[in-house]
Design an enzyme around this catalytic site. Structure first.
Site, mmCIF file in Angstrom:
data_model
loop_
_atom_site.group_PDB
_atom_site.id
_atom_site.type_symbol
_atom_site.label_atom_id
_atom_site.label_comp_id
_atom_site.label_asym_id
_atom_site.label_seq_id
_atom_site.Cartn_x
_atom_site.Cartn_y
_atom_site.Cartn_z
ATOM 1 N N HIS A 174 0.779 -1.198 -0.050
ATOM 2 C CA HIS A 174 0.118 -0.273 -0.102
ATOM 3 C C HIS A 174 1.010 1.219 -0.048
ATOM 4 C CE1 HIS A 174 1.016 -0.467 4.266
ATOM 5 N NE2 HIS A 174 0.829 0.803 4.355
ATOM 6 N N HIS A 218 5.330 6.468 -0.342
ATOM 7 C CA HIS A 218 6.098 5.472 -0.469
ATOM 8 C C HIS A 218 5.351 4.110 -0.301
ATOM 9 C CE1 HIS A 218 6.460 6.081 3.657
ATOM 10 N NE2 HIS A 218 6.535 4.711 4.060
#
Length: 216
Positions: free
Chosen positions: A39, A137
């Protein structure tokens, strides 16, 4: 972190499978590593006290990204792309894929931050947060291991490069990072389809749970 909004690659997609396999393969290198779903965190600290609140977050996120779809389709590149691999010094960014700057991804984050974190909603504060603090990120490893030695860095570089089919070119690390490698070529992630998830991130990672989800 409390409650966060994640954007996840579609289950069983090439991106999901590649990154999930990489997360699994890196577990053996860190004694305290834990498993988690691939994710990108859009924001944390959401004001989310009920199922209706979670549904409102998802509706806003989906609407914001859908509004960008014609432009995304026209340019031919996804909203989530990766241009670097980094080894950080903090638990949640120990090893991660850094997202390339994307105005649509940053726009979604700003909308959600303004509506569901700032109280009362504050467009200027949300914009300032996006430009000064938002560092999207995709984590590959969570670990409390503070210093990653050179032998482990070499293994990480080789294993990640092989999994992604890319060269990892050394770059001077920014403050807060121990190592930084540019991805060559950059790696496409995903755009639409994808899945937004509102996740309660309290306690150990194994206790985190999804409050609500919506597929695009």
């Amino acid at each position: 972190m409390a409650v966060a909004l994640w954007y996840c690659p579609p289950a069983n997609s090439p991106c999901y499978d590649t990154v999930n396999s990489l997360i699994l393969s890196l577990q053996t290198l860190f004694p305290d590593a834990v498993l988690f779903e691939p994710h990108v965190t859009i924001t944390s600290q959401l004001r989310c006290d009920s199922a209706d609140d979670a549904a409102a977050v998802l509706a806003a996120a989906c609407a914001a990204l859908r509004a960008c779809r014609p432009q995304l389709d026209a340019r031919g590149s996804p909203v989530v792309r990766f241009d670097a691999v980094a080894v950080g010094r903090r638990y949640f960014d120990k090893v991660h894929l850094a997202c390339a700057h994307d105005r649509f991804l940053y726009g979604v984050a700003q909308v959600i931050r303004e509506l569901f974190v700032q109280d009362p909603p504050d467009p200027a504060a949300a914009a300032d947060w996006v430009h000064s603090s938002f560092r999207p990120h995709l984590s590959l490893v969570y670990s409390d291991l503070y210093h990653v030695d050179q032998a482990l860095l070499r293994v990480l570089r080789q294993r990640i490069g092989d999994a992604l089919g890319a060269a990892l070119l050394p770059h001077p690390p920014a403050p807060g990072l121990q190592a930084l490698w540019a991805l060559q070529p950059p790696l496409d992630g995903w755009s639409i389809p994808g899945s937004f998830k509102v996740v309660r991130c309290e306690g150990p990672v194994r206790d985190w749970h999804v409050l609500a989800a919506a597929d695009l």
